[in-house]
Structures are given as C-alpha cells and as structure tokens.
Design an enzyme around this catalytic site. Sequence first.
Site, mmCIF file in Angstrom:
data_model
loop_
_atom_site.group_PDB
_atom_site.id
_atom_site.type_symbol
_atom_site.label_atom_id
_atom_site.label_comp_id
_atom_site.label_asym_id
_atom_site.label_seq_id
_atom_site.Cartn_x
_atom_site.Cartn_y
_atom_site.Cartn_z
ATOM 1 N N ASP A 1 0.876 -1.173 0.000
ATOM 2 C CA ASP A 1 0.000 0.000 0.000
ATOM 3 C C ASP A 1 0.915 1.224 0.000
ATOM 4 O O ASP A 1 1.583 1.512 0.998
ATOM 5 C CB ASP A 1 -0.929 0.006 1.224
ATOM 6 C CG ASP A 1 -2.025 1.043 1.060
ATOM 7 O OD1 ASP A 1 -1.820 2.008 0.300
ATOM 8 O OD2 ASP A 1 -3.090 0.885 1.703
ATOM 9 N N ILE B 1 0.400 4.515 -0.079
ATOM 10 C CA ILE B 1 0.017 5.448 1.001
ATOM 11 C C ILE B 1 -1.213 4.842 1.661
ATOM 12 O O ILE B 1 -2.260 4.722 1.022
ATOM 13 C CB ILE B 1 -0.363 6.867 0.515
ATOM 14 C CG1 ILE B 1 0.767 7.521 -0.283
ATOM 15 C CG2 ILE B 1 -0.735 7.747 1.715
ATOM 16 C CD1 ILE B 1 0.430 8.946 -0.779
ATOM 17 N N ASP B 2 -1.106 4.454 2.905
ATOM 18 C CA ASP B 2 -2.291 4.002 3.636
ATOM 19 C C ASP B 2 -2.724 5.180 4.500
ATOM 20 O O ASP B 2 -2.029 5.561 5.455
ATOM 21 C CB ASP B 2 -1.984 2.770 4.497
ATOM 22 C CG ASP B 2 -3.260 2.244 5.133
ATOM 23 O OD1 ASP B 2 -4.239 2.039 4.400
ATOM 24 O OD2 ASP B 2 -3.278 2.079 6.366
ATOM 25 N N THR C 1 -4.740 7.886 2.575
ATOM 26 C CA THR C 1 -4.707 8.938 1.539
ATOM 27 C C THR C 1 -5.582 10.133 1.920
ATOM 28 O O THR C 1 -5.216 11.279 1.666
ATOM 29 C CB THR C 1 -5.156 8.346 0.179
ATOM 30 O OG1 THR C 1 -4.230 7.328 -0.163
ATOM 31 C CG2 THR C 1 -5.170 9.388 -0.913
ATOM 32 N N ASP D 1 -3.633 -3.437 2.927
ATOM 33 C CA ASP D 1 -3.813 -2.699 4.195
ATOM 34 C C ASP D 1 -3.264 -3.501 5.369
ATOM 35 O O ASP D 1 -2.866 -2.932 6.392
ATOM 36 C CB ASP D 1 -5.303 -2.466 4.483
ATOM 37 C CG ASP D 1 -6.019 -1.688 3.396
ATOM 38 O OD1 ASP D 1 -5.535 -0.600 3.047
ATOM 39 O OD2 ASP D 1 -7.061 -2.172 2.900
#
Length: 285
Positions: free
Chosen positions: A105, A107-108, A110, A233
């Site tokens: 991921d 950018i976890d 966003t 995630d």
Amino acid sequence: MSDESNNTPAIGGKNFTVVAINCAAKAGEWIKTKLGNHTSLSLKYSPTDLVTEVDKGSEMMIRNLVQTHFPHHSFLGEEGVEPGPEASAKALNNVRDAEYLWVVDPIDGTTNFVHGFPFFSVSIALAHKGEVIVGVVYDPMRDELFVAEKGKGAYVHGKPMQVGTESQLGESLLATGFPADQQYALPLNMKGLQALAPQVRNIRSGGSAALHMAYVACGRLSGFWEIGLNSWDLAAGSLLVSESGGQVTDMLGSPYELGVRNVVATNGAIHGQLVDELKKVEAAG
Ligand code: IPD
Ligand code: CA
Ligand code: CA
C-alpha cells in the site's frame, strides 16, 4: 531474511528486509515532501475513496526498487488494481500462490494525506508461498519504522515491540475505521462501533489501518477491527502484531491469511471478548 536463507540463488545478494525498509523509507520521505503539494485528486470506488498522483508515484518507486533487486518476484500494489472489493479479491487470487509476493500500500491513509492530517503510512509486506515473512510499516511524519520478520520478532526503531497487557474490554483502547465501501462495509462497522463504544475505555479512528496495526503491535492500542480491508492494508501489519505477541484473525476468529478482509487484531488477551462482541451484534460480516 534473504534469498540465501531460503537456499534459492541470491539476486544481487540483497536481504529482503533491507530492501523492504529502503523502499518504505525512500517512498515515505518523498511522500512527506509532497504533503500539501499534490496536484491531482480523483475518486475511485466511492466518493470517499481518494487517489492522488503521489499514491501512484510512491507505488511506482517501490515497484521499480523491488524489481531491480528481485526481478522474478510477484508484486501486488493497490494502485495497480481496479477499484472495488471484487477486483481486489481477483487480483490477489491471481498471485497469492506465487513463490515470493510483495504486497504494497503506497500510502495508507490517503484521505489524511490530502487533508494534511499527519497520520498515514507506507505498508510493504513480502509473502513466501502465501505466508507473510517480512512486514514493514513506515510513518514518515514521525519517522517511525515498524519492522517484523517471521519468527524473529518485531521492532520499532530497533527496539523490540510487545503488545499491551490490557485483559478486559473495559480497560482497552481500540481503533477502527470508516470504510470507503458505504453499501456493505461501513454500515457493518458502525454496528460494531455502536456496540463497543460504551464497553471500552475509548475508540480511535486515525485513518490508516496499517498504522493502527503497528500501534496494536507496540501496545499503544489494545485492539483494532475493521470490515472490508484489502491485503495491502493488512499484510505487513499482521506480521507486526503476531511477532509482537498479539493475535490477528478474521471476525469469526479464523487465523489471518492474505485473503482476510474483515480483521480483528489485538494484544491476544482481549481477542476472544472482541470477536464475541462483534459476532453478538452481527457486525462480523
Ligand atoms: C484506507 C485506510 C483507512 C481505512 C480504509 C482504507 P487508503 O486505506 O486504511 O484507515 O479505514 O478502509 O481503505 O485508501 O488510505 O489506502
Ligand atoms: Ca489502504
Ligand atoms: Ca492506499
């Protein structure tokens, strides 16, 4: 953990964990420079499912680095998959039996990144034949790097992590999320929230599932649950939690595997109580 340790030929002799850390650190530093500067914002699966050019750039950076070191490894990144739960499940099924699979991921969190709310992360896992063997979650705003290797423990900034000691829901600090899937996942999660809020010390929703998992691993949270997540995630965070002495299952209590979307991750001591409560109010999916 490296190619050599698995008796397969070393590709550039690189250590898996070192590559995962380098990828997370490089991507995280770059994301930080882009905070408040993103130039494109689009919607994906729902009006609350956002993506920017920084998500895509971060994933490209990580993919290129991984492929440079391990050209024969498979790669599953959020931005390479069509939006929505069916497409995610299909994409995972296509690669889940790969010998080596990187699950990323870029950018976890966003939504937080877009709003300048400083709680987001880069999440990178490596699975060997479906089992996560390396997990790295990096929070660039606090410069906190959470690292786990299967069977070797989990560390934050080189210090061993351990889950918290709370043994009752009443003394627990939990976290959950507000999923982007407003048809199915969000209403179910709200049921759990309503049932649990009066029973626990408090509930937080920071907006990054991977960081919530890292916080369970280091004892800042007693537990975390959420409906409708994806492999990217959870994969890295699941190893952080289990290698810190905690427990990760689906909401019915079956052990974590890459296909789990409805997750419960805790310090272990409160796991049964949390799963039972979610089942009791039919919030378990
Ligand atoms: C989201 C975050 C959030 C969770 C959502 C996820 P994204 O990931 O982890 O905390 O509640 O369900 O989709 O879209 O920021 O990578
Ligand atoms: Ca995510
Ligand atoms: Ca993401």
